[in-house]
Scaffold this active site. Structure first.
Site, mmCIF file in Angstrom:
data_model
loop_
_atom_site.group_PDB
_atom_site.id
_atom_site.type_symbol
_atom_site.label_atom_id
_atom_site.label_comp_id
_atom_site.label_asym_id
_atom_site.label_seq_id
_atom_site.Cartn_x
_atom_site.Cartn_y
_atom_site.Cartn_z
ATOM 1 N N THR A 201 0.844 -1.196 0.000
ATOM 2 C CA THR A 201 0.000 0.000 0.000
ATOM 3 C C THR A 201 0.879 1.246 0.000
ATOM 4 O OG1 THR A 201 -1.805 -1.130 1.118
ATOM 5 C CG2 THR A 201 -1.722 1.256 1.395
ATOM 6 N N SER B 170 2.167 5.108 -2.228
ATOM 7 C CA SER B 170 2.445 5.638 -3.563
ATOM 8 C C SER B 170 3.517 4.832 -4.293
ATOM 9 C CB SER B 170 2.865 7.112 -3.459
ATOM 10 O OG SER B 170 3.940 7.249 -2.558
ATOM 11 N N GLY C 238 6.036 -0.737 0.205
ATOM 12 C CA GLY C 238 6.840 0.438 0.519
ATOM 13 C C GLY C 238 7.196 0.483 1.995
ATOM 14 N N ASP D 260 8.225 3.603 5.353
ATOM 15 C CA ASP D 260 8.430 5.006 5.739
ATOM 16 C C ASP D 260 9.877 5.259 6.148
ATOM 17 O OD1 ASP D 260 5.651 5.910 5.450
ATOM 18 O OD2 ASP D 260 5.298 4.366 6.950
ATOM 19 N N GLY E 222 3.311 2.057 7.980
ATOM 20 C CA GLY E 222 2.007 2.442 8.516
ATOM 21 C C GLY E 222 1.627 3.880 8.256
ATOM 22 N N GLY E 223 2.492 4.579 7.474
ATOM 23 C CA GLY E 223 2.142 5.952 7.097
ATOM 24 C C GLY E 223 0.800 6.011 6.385
ATOM 25 N N GLU F 55 -0.473 -5.252 6.080
ATOM 26 C CA GLU F 55 0.871 -5.302 5.474
ATOM 27 C C GLU F 55 1.768 -6.287 6.229
ATOM 28 O OE1 GLU F 55 1.277 -0.810 3.637
ATOM 29 O OE2 GLU F 55 1.815 -1.115 5.714
ATOM 30 N N LYS G 117 14.229 7.344 2.259
ATOM 31 C CA LYS G 117 13.703 6.508 3.354
ATOM 32 C C LYS G 117 14.818 5.768 4.104
ATOM 33 C CE LYS G 117 9.361 7.219 1.989
ATOM 34 N NZ LYS G 117 8.484 6.218 1.446
HETATM 35 C C1 5RP Z 1 1.251 2.187 4.294
HETATM 36 C C2 5RP Z 1 2.722 2.072 4.301
HETATM 37 C C3 5RP Z 1 3.461 2.583 3.098
HETATM 38 O O1 5RP Z 1 4.128 1.531 2.506
HETATM 39 C C4 5RP Z 1 4.423 3.660 3.553
HETATM 40 O O2 5RP Z 1 3.693 4.662 4.217
HETATM 41 C C5 5RP Z 1 5.191 4.251 2.369
HETATM 42 O O3 5RP Z 1 4.310 4.947 1.548
HETATM 43 P P1 5RP Z 1 4.799 5.684 0.231
HETATM 44 O O4 5RP Z 1 5.255 4.633 -0.712
HETATM 45 O O5 5RP Z 1 3.574 6.424 -0.241
HETATM 46 O O6 5RP Z 1 5.905 6.625 0.619
HETATM 47 O O7 5RP Z 1 3.339 1.561 5.206
HETATM 48 O O8 5RP Z 1 0.704 1.768 5.522
#
Ligand code: 5RP
Length: 232
Positions: free
Chosen positions: A28, A30, A84, A86, A97-98, A105, A123
């Site tokens: 989940t 971007s 992905g 954070d 968990g962003g 996940e 990151k």
């Molecule tokens: C969602 C997540 C995402 O993988 C995480 O926040 C990274 O997001 P992005 O790829 O938009 O930077 O853990 O719960």
């Protein structure tokens, strides 16, 4: 650095690990969304792929691009999960968990034969903790759970921890599992595994966004290139 380009490059590199016929854990966020688009192209080319989405958002996206969705049960073999993050530390521990999807996940990453993380290079950190740690808790008694979390964090050396109920447009964010998210500003996390165990042991805590000892490979992307970090 163009973060979006970095995300796309890491997703493109991760797609090289995908083989015809695989059952995939679909992450989940971007970065994971770039991968879902690439997988959709493969399906259009005739590849057979099945996906276990880690959020309703990813489920909708995957369905839109034509990926077959399966509901996980005890016989489900997930060949590869790609998601992905954070933050990623040098030992490939993660904060996730962003996007509030950390519970599904973690279940999917844990069940997968292989777990690949995709991320832009920003990151990559020397220690986790600049990104507030998301913790999923039950709505029942949530303020009591937050109080217990504060005490546990204090006992673990995080005296200055700041805990915030995640909200959007004035209302608490509700996860796909019907729970709440507490974002914990902790500062540097030297030992993520014991902290994960401590928080997870509290009644009311469903899951934390600390993913320790789960990741096989991290693909970091930037404007020009990708670099790969492997688990020791
Ligand atoms: C969602 C997540 C995402 O993988 C995480 O926040 C990274 O997001 P992005 O790829 O938009 O930077 O853990 O719960």
């Amino acid at each position: 650095m163009d973060k979006d380009l970095g995300k796309r490059r890491s997703a493109e590199e991760a797609a090289k690990y995908v083989e015809r016929g695989m059952t995939l854990g679909l992450g989940t966020g971007s970065t994971a969304a770039y991968l879902v688009d690439i997988l959709g192209e493969r399906v259009k080319e005739g590849w057979q792929l099945r996906g276990v989405p880690t959020s309703e958002e990813t489920r909708r996206h995957a369905e839109r691009v034509g990926i077959e969705i399966i509901e996980p049960d005890e016989t489900t073999q997930i060949d590869l999960a790609i998601d992905g993050a954070d933050e990623v530390d040098p030992n490939l521990n993660l904060i996730k968990g962003g996007g509030a999807a950390l519970l599904r996940e973690k279940i999917v990453a844990n069940a997968a034969k292989k777990f690949i993380v995709i991320a832009d290079k920003s990151k990559r950190v020397t220690a986790l903790g600049a990104f507030p740690l998301p913790v999923e808790i039950t709505p029942f008694g949530w303020a009591l759970t937050v109080r217990a979390m504060r005490e546990a964090l204090k006992a673990s050396g995080f005296e200055q921890a700041k805990l915030t109920l995640r909200a959007r447009d004035g209302a608490p964010v509700i996860t796909d599992g019907g729970n709440l998210i507490i974002d914990c500003e902790l500062g540097r996390i030297e030992n993520p595994a014991p902290l994960d165990a401590k928080l997870s042991s509290l009644p009311g805590v469903v899951e934390t966004g600390l993913f320790t000892d789960m990741t096989d490979l991290v693909i970091f992307g930037d404007d020009n290139d990708v670099s790969i970090a492997k688990a020791a």
